[in-house]
Every structure is written in structure tokens, then in C-alpha cells.
Design a protein around this motif. Structure first.
Motif, PDB file in Angstrom:
ATOM      1  N   THR A   1      20.633  18.391  28.258  1.00  0.00           N
ATOM      2  CA  THR A   1      20.841  18.100  26.996  1.00  0.00           C
ATOM      3  C   THR A   1      22.209  18.617  26.828  1.00  0.00           C
ATOM      4  O   THR A   1      22.739  19.720  26.907  1.00  0.00           O
ATOM      5  CB  THR A   1      20.066  18.736  25.998  1.00  0.00           C
ATOM      6  OG1 THR A   1      18.566  18.061  26.512  1.00  0.00           O
ATOM      7  CG2 THR A   1      20.339  18.177  24.612  1.00  0.00           C
TER       8      THR A   1
ATOM      9  N   TYR B   1      26.227  14.291  21.349  1.00  0.00           N
ATOM     10  CA  TYR B   1      25.266  13.989  22.033  1.00  0.00           C
ATOM     11  C   TYR B   1      26.000  12.986  23.282  1.00  0.00           C
ATOM     12  O   TYR B   1      25.578  11.978  23.967  1.00  0.00           O
ATOM     13  CB  TYR B   1      24.305  12.747  21.275  1.00  0.00           C
ATOM     14  CG  TYR B   1      25.110  11.691  20.676  1.00  0.00           C
ATOM     15  CD1 TYR B   1      24.983  10.512  21.013  1.00  0.00           C
ATOM     16  CD2 TYR B   1      25.850  11.825  19.679  1.00  0.00           C
ATOM     17  CE1 TYR B   1      25.708   9.233  20.488  1.00  0.00           C
ATOM     18  CE2 TYR B   1      26.789  11.114  19.088  1.00  0.00           C
ATOM     19  CZ  TYR B   1      26.544   9.492  19.540  1.00  0.00           C
ATOM     20  OH  TYR B   1      27.102   8.542  18.700  1.00  0.00           O
TER      21      TYR B   1
ATOM     22  N   VAL C   1      25.322  14.746  15.561  1.00  0.00           N
ATOM     23  CA  VAL C   1      24.370  14.114  16.533  1.00  0.00           C
ATOM     24  C   VAL C   1      23.413  13.192  15.443  1.00  0.00           C
ATOM     25  O   VAL C   1      23.085  13.683  14.301  1.00  0.00           O
ATOM     26  CB  VAL C   1      23.220  15.191  16.994  1.00  0.00           C
ATOM     27  CG1 VAL C   1      22.129  14.519  17.626  1.00  0.00           C
ATOM     28  CG2 VAL C   1      23.920  15.956  17.828  1.00  0.00           C
TER      29      VAL C   1
END
Length: 369
Positions: free
Chosen positions: A186, A191, A92
Motif C-alpha cells: 500500500t 494512492y 486519498v
């Protein structure tokens, strides 16, 4: 009776004249069919080395779309490929982590009542409204995520025509869920880099976690594309100088090469036909410059066609020695002239190289008494 016969004769002659007139008009109206103007656009392939050039910190979907728009200036984008190892997809970026922390802090303050929104949170799947984002997330996970899991399992267990019917039945609901989940949930791993690139139209491939595994896989993919002549223009997104040999090979095969990277004076940018930076791609400057680059390529192709190249087979057909007429010159009669001179000297009693002495000359000059 006579009137009926006259009518038939008049009608028959009129019918014959009318058919003849139609045949003549149809023959005269025939015009050659104009074929549509088919412009042969270059087929463009985008090859992205995600290990070397990830789209940080910009959203991947936005970067992929802008990259595709710039590449479309060079021709028709047919292939979009991205390679990376599992570490690239699971990591990330720092900017994404910062945004997530800010969002978590905002949700905590909102749930405690410190911050109040003027408009409620709306579920994009069912349309229900919630005053806090935390309640929206719980609702989405408990209801819609479980429904999505049931649909996926049901499709996976089905076979044959039943599977096709289930996919057609749930396709709109599953697509609606995916669009809503991007903003609400999320990602558990990474990501969402791979999913966002796939949504933009890229073919994403994960390689083994070995050094330069993505480079070798991407290089072999590019060579395979060149061998099968599937692209005429290669857009490489990387700063890795290991791709220098592939770019050179593409130029030897008369392919157009474009490199996208941040290194201002890299090896790839010196070898390629043209190059752009990430900033130029995102700001739209690369799309404007691509127009002039394409015009320069067209001018270069025209000059190459005008260059003279020696081809012995073609020249032999154009200039056949058998068709050349050789004109006789005066120099070819030199041998005949020399033969005549030799004959004159032979008649004089000696060879031409024997010189006359002074006594012979005086005897010849004195007259005989």
C-alpha cells in the motif's frame, strides 16, 4: 593462328553488342521513383489539470490510457502533461479508502482462519507461495523491499560507466519489483497517483501549494507549446474557466481545441471546438464521436481554402494595370466635333451663342432685285 584471331574478333564484337544492349535496357528501364505517401497527422498535446479534474474514483492508469486513446483519434499524441500541487498527490479519495478498509478486514479474517482461499498467494518476484496475504506482505517487505533499497543506493552512489552498467544490470529486476509492489504494498503517501500517471506516459509536475499555482503553470506550458508550434491540437482536461483565454488564443492561432470535463454547460465547452465528459471517455463513446469530429474539421478546412480573400499583392500581380489595353471610344472624339462646330459658326460671322434676330432672318429670305 587464324582461328585464334577469328575467335578474338568474334568475342570482341559479341562483347561490344552485349554491353550496348545492356546500356540500352538500363536506360529504358529507368522509371521515376515514387515517394511514399506521407500523411501529415496533427500533433496532439494533452494538458491535465489534476487539481480541478482528478481521476476519482477510477484507477489513474486506466483513465490515462483511455484518455490517450481518445486523443489519438485527433492525431499523433506527442505530449502528455499533468500538473498538481502536493496536496492532490497526497490525498486519498473516499472510494480508495473504502477499498483499503475492505482489504484490511479480509486480511484479518484470513489470518484468523475464518476465510480460506482455494489457491495460495504467490509472490510475483520469487514465486514462493503463502496461505495468507499477511505472510506474503511480510515476506515482500523483509526480502524484496530491502533488496530494492540496496539496488537504488548502489546506483545512486555509482558514477560514470559503472552507473550505466549497474542500471543495465538491475533494470529488469527493478521493473519486476515495481509491478509486484503495486498489488502487494500500500503506498505510504496518497494512492500512487503520480506513479500511475508516469507509468501511462504522462509527464507529471508538482507545483507549490498556492492558489491557482497549477493553473498558471499549465497555462504557461500550453502557451510555450503554441509559441514553438509543437502541437496542432490541444486536449484540455479541466472545468476551470480560467483557461478560457488560452482556448481562445489557440483558436486564433488556428489550432484544434478539445475539452474534457463534467460540466455540461461550461465556458470552456462553449469556446472549444468539441468537448467530452468523463463518462463518454470511459464508456468509449468519445472515441466513436471523434471520427465524425475529425471529418467535420476536414470539411471546414476545405471550405476555408475555397473562400476568397483579398490580397492586394497577389491581385496586383495578377491584374497589372500596365497590361490592360484601353480601347478608344466614340466619346473621346467629342472635343473634335465641338471644335468643328465652332469653326462653322465663326465662318458664318458670329459666335454660336449669338442668336439671329427676326429682321436678319427676313432680309436673308427676301431675294435681291
Amino acid at each position: 593462328m587464324c582461328s585464334i584471331l577469328k575467335f578474338h574478333s568474334i568475342y570482341g564484337s559479341f562483347k561490344f553488342f552485349h554491353s550496348k544492349l545492356n546500356r540500352g535496357s538500363s536506360a529504358s528501364d529507368k522509371t521515376p521513383k515514387l515517394e511514399p505517401n506521407r500523411n501529415n497527422h496533427n500533433r496532439v498535446g494533452i494538458f491535465w489539470d489534476l487539481d480541478n479534474k482528478p481521476p476519482n474514483p477510477i484507477p489513474p492508469y486506466e483513465v490515462a490510457n483511455k484518455l490517450r486513446i481518445v486523443a489519438s483519434s485527433f492525431g499523433v499524441v506527442r505530449h502528455m502533461v499533468a500538473y498538481a500541487n502536493s496536496h492532490t498527490f497526497s490525498s486519498v479519495p473516499h472510494a480508495v479508502r473504502q477499498r483499503r478498509k475492505e482489504k484490511e478486514l479480509y486480511n484479518r479474517l484470513e489470518s484468523k482462519g475464518v476465510i480460506k482461499r482455494n489457491e495460495p498467494h504467490v509472490c510475483r518476484v520469487c514465486g514462493r507461495k503463502f496461505y495468507t496475504n499477511e505472510k506474503l506482505v511480510n515476506h515482500f517487505k523483509q526480502l524484496h523491499e530491502s533488496e530494492q533499497t540496496k539496488r537504488v543506493n548502489q546506483i545512486a552512489s555509482a558514477r560514470g560507466s559503472r552507473r550505466v552498467k549497474l542500471v543495465a544490470k538491475y533494470s529488469m529486476k527493478m521493473e519486476k519489483y515495481k509491478k509486484a509492489a503495486r498489488d502487494i504494498l500500500t503506498p505510504r503517501v496518497g494512492y500512487g497517483l503520480a506513479d500511475e500517471l508516469k507509468r501511462a506516459g504522462f509527464w507529471v509536475q508538482t507545483v507549490l501549494d498556492k492558489p491557482e499555482a497549477a493553473d498558471h503553470a499549465l497555462e504557461s506550458h500550453m502557451v510555450d507549446m503554441m509559441d514553438h508550434r509543437r502541437v496542432e491540437c490541444i486536449v484540455l482536461v479541466s472545468d476551470d474557466y480560467d483557461f478560457a483565454n488560452v482556448i481562445r488564443e489557440a483558436k486564433l492561432r488556428c489550432l484544434k481545441t478539445v475539452v474534457v470535463g463534467d460540466t455540461s454547460d461550461g465556458v470552456l465547452k462553449r469556446i472549444a471546438d468539441t468537448s467530452f465528459s468523463w463518462e463518454e471517455i470511459l464508456m468509449g463513446k468519445a472515441k466513436k464521436e471523434a471520427v465524425s469530429v475529425v471529418e467535420n474539421w476536414k470539411d471546414r478546412d476545405i471550405l476555408k481554402r475555397l473562400e476568397w480573400t483579398y490580397n492586394p499583392e497577389v491581385d496586383k500581380k495578377k491584374y497589372d494595370p500596365a497590361d490592360v489595353v484601353i480601347e478608344e471610344s466614340e466619346d473621346e472624339n467629342i472635343e473634335d466635333i465641338c471644335d468643328n462646330v465652332d469653326d462653322d459658326y465663326k465662318d458664318g460671322g458670329g459666335a454660336w451663342w449669338e442668336l439671329d434676330s427676326d429682321e436678319n432672318v427676313t432680309n436673308e429670305q427676301t431675294p435681291k432685285v
